[in-house]
Design a protein around this motif. Structure first.
Motif, PDB file in Angstrom:
ATOM      1  N   VAL A 189      35.782  38.099  37.886  1.00 49.41           N
ATOM      2  CA  VAL A 189      36.421  39.027  38.809  1.00 49.41           C
ATOM      3  C   VAL A 189      36.157  40.459  38.360  1.00 49.41           C
ATOM      4  CG1 VAL A 189      38.673  39.866  39.633  1.00 49.41           C
ATOM      5  CG2 VAL A 189      38.220  37.396  39.490  1.00 49.41           C
ATOM      6  N   THR A 190      35.824  41.314  39.314  1.00 44.81           N
ATOM      7  CA  THR A 190      35.682  42.736  39.060  1.00 44.81           C
ATOM      8  C   THR A 190      36.655  43.501  39.957  1.00 44.81           C
ATOM      9  OG1 THR A 190      33.885  42.970  40.656  1.00 44.81           O
ATOM     10  CG2 THR A 190      33.261  42.578  38.376  1.00 44.81           C
ATOM     11  N   VAL A 191      37.107  44.641  39.463  1.00 49.80           N
ATOM     12  CA  VAL A 191      37.983  45.509  40.245  1.00 49.80           C
ATOM     13  C   VAL A 191      37.094  46.544  40.926  1.00 49.80           C
ATOM     14  CG1 VAL A 191      39.914  47.126  40.195  1.00 49.80           C
ATOM     15  CG2 VAL A 191      39.892  45.159  38.626  1.00 49.80           C
ATOM     16  N   ASP A 192      37.079  46.524  42.244  1.00 50.91           N
ATOM     17  CA  ASP A 192      36.256  47.467  43.010  1.00 50.91           C
ATOM     18  C   ASP A 192      37.017  48.739  43.362  1.00 50.91           C
ATOM     19  OD1 ASP A 192      34.220  45.580  42.911  1.00 50.91           O
ATOM     20  OD2 ASP A 192      34.710  44.750  44.869  1.00 50.91           O
ATOM     21  N   ALA A 193      38.330  48.608  43.584  1.00 55.21           N
ATOM     22  CA  ALA A 193      39.167  49.760  43.935  1.00 55.21           C
ATOM     23  C   ALA A 193      40.613  49.423  43.598  1.00 55.21           C
ATOM     24  CB  ALA A 193      39.041  50.094  45.420  1.00 55.21           C
ATOM     25  N   SER A 215      39.341  29.201  44.126  1.00 56.02           N
ATOM     26  CA  SER A 215      38.875  30.518  43.681  1.00 56.02           C
ATOM     27  C   SER A 215      39.170  31.583  44.733  1.00 56.02           C
ATOM     28  CB  SER A 215      37.371  30.484  43.391  1.00 56.02           C
ATOM     29  OG  SER A 215      37.087  29.672  42.284  1.00 56.02           O
ATOM     30  N   ILE A 216      38.991  31.229  45.987  1.00 60.99           N
ATOM     31  CA  ILE A 216      39.272  32.177  47.075  1.00 60.99           C
ATOM     32  C   ILE A 216      40.752  32.551  47.057  1.00 60.99           C
ATOM     33  CG2 ILE A 216      39.290  32.496  49.578  1.00 60.99           C
ATOM     34  CD1 ILE A 216      36.929  30.407  49.633  1.00 60.99           C
ATOM     35  N   ALA A 244      28.847  36.301  47.201  1.00 59.63           N
ATOM     36  CA  ALA A 244      29.922  37.085  46.588  1.00 59.63           C
ATOM     37  C   ALA A 244      30.979  37.398  47.643  1.00 59.63           C
ATOM     38  CB  ALA A 244      29.354  38.370  46.002  1.00 59.63           C
ATOM     39  N   PHE A 245      32.237  37.422  47.198  1.00 57.72           N
ATOM     40  CA  PHE A 245      33.338  37.640  48.135  1.00 57.72           C
ATOM     41  C   PHE A 245      34.363  38.574  47.504  1.00 57.72           C
ATOM     42  CE2 PHE A 245      34.047  33.900  45.628  1.00 57.72           C
ATOM     43  CZ  PHE A 245      35.395  33.836  45.341  1.00 57.72           C
ATOM     44  N   ALA A 246      35.266  39.085  48.344  1.00 61.25           N
ATOM     45  CA  ALA A 246      36.247  40.067  47.875  1.00 61.25           C
ATOM     46  C   ALA A 246      37.606  39.783  48.491  1.00 61.25           C
ATOM     47  CB  ALA A 246      35.794  41.478  48.245  1.00 61.25           C
ATOM     48  N   ALA A 247      38.629  40.379  47.902  1.00 65.48           N
ATOM     49  CA  ALA A 247      39.988  40.326  48.431  1.00 65.48           C
ATOM     50  C   ALA A 247      40.546  41.740  48.409  1.00 65.48           C
ATOM     51  CB  ALA A 247      40.861  39.405  47.596  1.00 65.48           C
ATOM     52  N   ALA A 248      41.090  42.178  49.544  1.00 67.07           N
ATOM     53  CA  ALA A 248      41.705  43.498  49.666  1.00 67.07           C
ATOM     54  C   ALA A 248      43.175  43.308  49.992  1.00 67.07           C
ATOM     55  CB  ALA A 248      41.018  44.309  50.761  1.00 67.07           C
ATOM     56  N   SER A 249      44.044  43.760  49.090  1.00 70.47           N
ATOM     57  CA  SER A 249      45.482  43.547  49.253  1.00 70.47           C
ATOM     58  C   SER A 249      46.162  44.742  49.895  1.00 70.47           C
ATOM     59  CB  SER A 249      46.125  43.259  47.899  1.00 70.47           C
ATOM     60  OG  SER A 249      45.976  44.378  47.041  1.00 70.47           O
ATOM     61  N   VAL A 282      41.268  46.148  45.591  1.00 71.22           N
ATOM     62  CA  VAL A 282      40.138  45.340  46.044  1.00 71.22           C
ATOM     63  C   VAL A 282      39.467  44.731  44.822  1.00 71.22           C
ATOM     64  CG1 VAL A 282      37.967  45.285  47.313  1.00 71.22           C
ATOM     65  CG2 VAL A 282      39.802  46.854  48.041  1.00 71.22           C
ATOM     66  N   LEU A 283      39.422  43.406  44.811  1.00 70.98           N
ATOM     67  CA  LEU A 283      38.760  42.655  43.752  1.00 70.98           C
ATOM     68  C   LEU A 283      37.595  41.891  44.360  1.00 70.98           C
ATOM     69  CD1 LEU A 283      41.870  41.038  41.989  1.00 70.98           C
ATOM     70  CD2 LEU A 283      40.804  43.256  41.519  1.00 70.98           C
ATOM     71  N   SER A 284      36.581  41.613  43.549  1.00 75.46           N
ATOM     72  CA  SER A 284      35.470  40.798  44.036  1.00 75.46           C
ATOM     73  C   SER A 284      35.064  39.796  42.974  1.00 75.46           C
ATOM     74  CB  SER A 284      34.277  41.671  44.443  1.00 75.46           C
ATOM     75  OG  SER A 284      33.795  42.395  43.345  1.00 75.46           O
ATOM     76  N   ALA A 285      34.319  38.787  43.412  1.00 74.62           N
ATOM     77  CA  ALA A 285      33.834  37.744  42.511  1.00 74.62           C
ATOM     78  C   ALA A 285      32.507  37.201  43.043  1.00 74.62           C
ATOM     79  CB  ALA A 285      34.854  36.616  42.404  1.00 74.62           C
ATOM     80  N   PRO A 286      31.603  36.840  42.140  1.00 73.28           N
ATOM     81  CA  PRO A 286      30.334  36.237  42.563  1.00 73.28           C
ATOM     82  C   PRO A 286      30.542  34.765  42.923  1.00 73.28           C
ATOM     83  CG  PRO A 286      30.411  36.369  40.182  1.00 73.28           C
ATOM     84  CD  PRO A 286      31.669  37.027  40.684  1.00 73.28           C
ATOM     85  N   LEU A 287      29.618  34.227  43.649  1.00 74.65           N
ATOM     86  CA  LEU A 287      29.707  32.828  44.050  1.00 74.65           C
ATOM     87  C   LEU A 287      29.525  31.869  42.874  1.00 74.65           C
ATOM     88  CD1 LEU A 287      29.898  30.660  46.287  1.00 74.65           C
ATOM     89  CD2 LEU A 287      27.402  30.856  46.524  1.00 74.65           C
ATOM     90  N   GLU A 288      28.566  32.137  41.994  1.00 71.72           N
ATOM     91  CA  GLU A 288      28.129  31.163  40.989  1.00 71.72           C
ATOM     92  C   GLU A 288      29.265  30.527  40.167  1.00 71.72           C
ATOM     93  OE1 GLU A 288      26.640  34.205  41.518  1.00 71.72           O
ATOM     94  OE2 GLU A 288      25.030  33.308  42.695  1.00 71.72           O
TER      95      GLU A 288
END
Length: 149
Positions: free
Chosen positions: A22-26, A52-53, A94-99, A33-39
């Motif tokens: 997981v990475t913090v994008d904002a 994971s989602i 890759a996917f993200a979540a925005a809270s 906003v967090l994101s994560a790669p598919l692998e």
């Protein structure tokens, strides 16, 4: 809070976030906003694993409450009480979540309750994003416990 500090905090305090990469994008007062790669989050169908989602959505929502409480100068433990997750379509990259707060106008009452009762609940949502589109939604109830001292 600096996004690198939040990312390090998540990876240290919630090791699953590190395993998911997981990475913090904002990170701001209105959204995290967090994101994560598919692998590292792939399932047997070569799409993102539902767990994971959901986890990414929970982490983004939890982080928003955590950061807002820090900004208020409140030391709290924050836990998830319940959540509902809707999946609209498979995620193949890759996917993200925005809270965001489900009801931003409810934040002052949440704080008032927290200060008075030392415990309060708030609803937070996360939109799950893939290729610029919302592909799922998480709604969660989080409980904050005010720490003494």
């Amino acid at each position: 809070m600096d996004i690198a500090v939040l990312e390090q905090y998540l990876h240290h305090q919630i090791p699953l976030s590190a395993a998911m990469q997981v990475t913090v994008d904002a990170a701001g007062a209105d959204s995290v906003v967090l994101s994560a790669p598919l692998e590292p989050n792939i399932n047997h169908k070569r799409t993102a694993f539902g767990g994971s989602i959901s986890t990414l959505g929970i982490l983004a929502a939890w982080s928003l409450v955590h950061l807002r409480l820090l900004e208020e100068g409140l030391r709290c433990e924050v836990v998830i009480q319940s959540n509902q997750m809707d999946y609209d379509r498979p995620i193949t990259g890759a996917f993200a979540a925005a809270s965001s707060l489900s009801d931003p106008a409810g934040w002052p009452m949440f704080l008032k309750t927290l200060r008075r009762r030392k415990v309060a609940r708030i609803e937070v949502r996360s939109d799950l994003l893939f290729e610029g589109a919302v592909v799922g939604r998480l709604s969660g109830r989080f409980v904050a416990f005010l720490q003494q001292g």
